[in-house]
Design an enzyme around this catalytic site. Sequence first.
Site, PDB file in Angstrom:
ATOM      1  N   CYS A   1       0.863  -1.173   0.000  1.00  0.00           N
ATOM      2  CA  CYS A   1       0.000   0.000   0.000  1.00  0.00           C
ATOM      3  C   CYS A   1       0.906   1.230   0.000  1.00  0.00           C
ATOM      4  CB  CYS A   1      -0.990  -0.016   1.161  1.00  0.00           C
ATOM      5  SG  CYS A   1      -0.265   0.135   2.811  1.00  0.00           S
TER       6      CYS A   1
ATOM      7  N   CYS B   1      -1.482   1.508  -3.906  1.00  0.00           N
ATOM      8  CA  CYS B   1      -0.234   2.211  -4.217  1.00  0.00           C
ATOM      9  C   CYS B   1      -0.191   2.682  -5.671  1.00  0.00           C
ATOM     10  CB  CYS B   1       0.983   1.361  -3.889  1.00  0.00           C
ATOM     11  SG  CYS B   1       1.014  -0.269  -4.645  1.00  0.00           S
TER      12      CYS B   1
ATOM     13  N   CYS C   1       3.271   1.005  -7.662  1.00  0.00           N
ATOM     14  CA  CYS C   1       3.486  -0.410  -7.395  1.00  0.00           C
ATOM     15  C   CYS C   1       4.380  -1.024  -8.469  1.00  0.00           C
ATOM     16  CB  CYS C   1       2.153  -1.158  -7.347  1.00  0.00           C
ATOM     17  SG  CYS C   1       1.298  -0.986  -5.765  1.00  0.00           S
TER      18      CYS C   1
END
Length: 219
Positions: A93, A167, A171
């Site tokens: 996250c 995220c 990510c």
Amino acid sequence: MTETASFPHRNLSIDQQLALRTAATHLTRDFDGVFGQETIERFLTSSYDQFAGHSTIPNFLPLLAERFARQRLHALAKVEGHTDGRPIVLFLCVHNAGRSQMAMGFFQHLAGDGAVAWSGGSEPGYELNPAAIAAMSERGIDISREFAKPWTDEIVRAADVVVSMGCGDACPVFPGKRYLDWTLDDPAGKAVDDVRPIRDDIERRVRGLLDDLGVPAQH
């Protein structure tokens, strides 16, 4: 490990120097026959640097560095073919302070020794969300000893499943990985009453993931 060799830019107290030397000894013992001292010290040094810039409790830095370095070395060992066959799931996250920590807590609790869970954040926070800690405690799971941390290439490469929890574009994406995108409210700034539904949604999703992986839930 010596301060001169590994931390030339740090002004470490005697206690910190001793703690880092002790950490290096622990890691060298744990990874004997897998990695040499140079690799272990390099990972310990870079792990220390990950936290040194924003830690509010300097005395905890060597411990955090050792824990993070151990995780990273386990990941590198998996990438290089040293594996026990257990699936590894990485929960990501933004701050690694709420959603991903709760997911990791549920996964570890339910999977037991059947699988491995890690977590990380694109912008790691300074401490875990107190409401998330309290909400998990209500379910008998203690995440208070966890810490917010980034992810690294070897950690992502070692994971069999990467679960993104907000995220976004930050990510990491590597070919051949299984990616899941869980849309969940961010518990940051919320009271425990508002975190409980997020917690319960995470538990449901974790149980479903364990079923997909063929790992029996212990509870």
